[in-house]
Design an enzyme around this catalytic site. Structure first.
Site, short mmCIF file in Angstrom:
data_model
loop_
_atom_site.label_atom_id
_atom_site.label_comp_id
_atom_site.label_asym_id
_atom_site.label_seq_id
_atom_site.Cartn_x
_atom_site.Cartn_y
_atom_site.Cartn_z
N CYS A 56 64.97 -68.02 63.95
CA CYS A 56 64.76 -68.34 65.36
C CYS A 56 63.51 -67.65 65.90
O CYS A 56 63.05 -66.63 65.36
CB CYS A 56 65.94 -67.85 66.20
SG CYS A 56 67.48 -68.73 65.95
N GLU A 58 63.17 -65.85 68.55
CA GLU A 58 63.42 -64.48 69.02
C GLU A 58 63.35 -63.49 67.87
O GLU A 58 62.79 -62.41 67.99
CB GLU A 58 64.80 -64.39 69.69
CG GLU A 58 64.95 -65.23 70.94
CD GLU A 58 65.49 -66.62 70.65
OE1 GLU A 58 65.13 -67.21 69.61
OE2 GLU A 58 66.28 -67.12 71.47
N1 THU Z 1 66.48 -71.68 67.92
C1 THU Z 1 65.67 -70.66 68.31
O1 THU Z 1 64.59 -70.45 67.76
N2 THU Z 1 66.11 -69.87 69.32
C2 THU Z 1 67.21 -70.10 70.07
O2 THU Z 1 67.48 -69.35 71.01
C3 THU Z 1 68.09 -71.22 69.75
C4 THU Z 1 67.78 -71.93 68.49
C5 THU Z 1 65.98 -72.58 66.88
C6 THU Z 1 66.66 -72.54 65.56
C7 THU Z 1 66.36 -73.93 65.02
O3 THU Z 1 65.08 -73.94 64.44
C8 THU Z 1 66.34 -74.79 66.25
O4 THU Z 1 66.11 -73.91 67.35
C9 THU Z 1 67.62 -75.58 66.50
O5 THU Z 1 68.73 -74.77 66.44
#
Ligand code: THU
Length: 142
Positions: A56, A58
């Site tokens: 993710c 974050e």
């Molecule tokens: N994702 C993030 O990068 N941060 C979040 O807070 C929620 C989800 C990403 C993970 C994945 O690549 C995509 O969003 C869908 O879940």
């Protein structure tokens, strides 16, 4: 946090989102953190053909900062939405559970604003204590 710093953090997250690698979900996320010494780092989500290996935004930004020597995070900003949206997204992207725990490792739960941005002008500020109540952190092991 003053308005100028909020704007800087949102701008960094929006710009990082442009680098998101999300060919599977098509959901692009950008994040930024403010460090104790006033620096801003940014990062995006990085997906993988083996879906579980996805990182993710974050966690990307926190790992970037920590690998540069940072140990305390004063605030975090996140913005996310489908790739059809450019720098303004219609919905809030809030940190997932794993990311909340990773933020917790490097932030004071009672003093870590989390900016959830849809655009430079449309955002709200929550905090880590709200997102991850009664959390377990480094102090529990000391
Ligand atoms: N994702 C993030 O990068 N941060 C979040 O807070 C929620 C989800 C990403 C993970 C994945 O690549 C995509 O969003 C869908 O879940």
């Amino acid at each position: 946090m003053d308005e100028k710093m909020i704007q800087r953090m949102i701008t960094a997250a929006i710009e990082a989102r442009r680098n998101a690698y999300a060919p599977y979900s098509h959901y692009l996320v950008g994040a930024s953190v403010l460090t104790e010494d006033g620096r801003i780092f940014s990062g995006c989500n990085v997906e993988n053909a083996s879906y579980g290996a996805t990182n993710c935004a974050e966690r990307t930004v926190i790992f970037k900062a920590v690998s540069e020597g940072v140990r305390r995070i004063r605030a975090l900003c996140v913005t996310g939405g489908n790739e059809k949206y450019a720098d303004e997204v219609p919905d809030e992207a809030t940190p997932c559970g794993i990311c909340r725990q990773v933020i917790r490792e490097f932030a004071d739960p009672a003093d870590c604003p989390i900016i959830i941005a849809k655009s430079l002008t449309d955002y709200r500020i929550t905090d880590l204590e709200t997102l991850l109540p009664e959390s377990f952190g480094p102090e529990n092991l000391s």
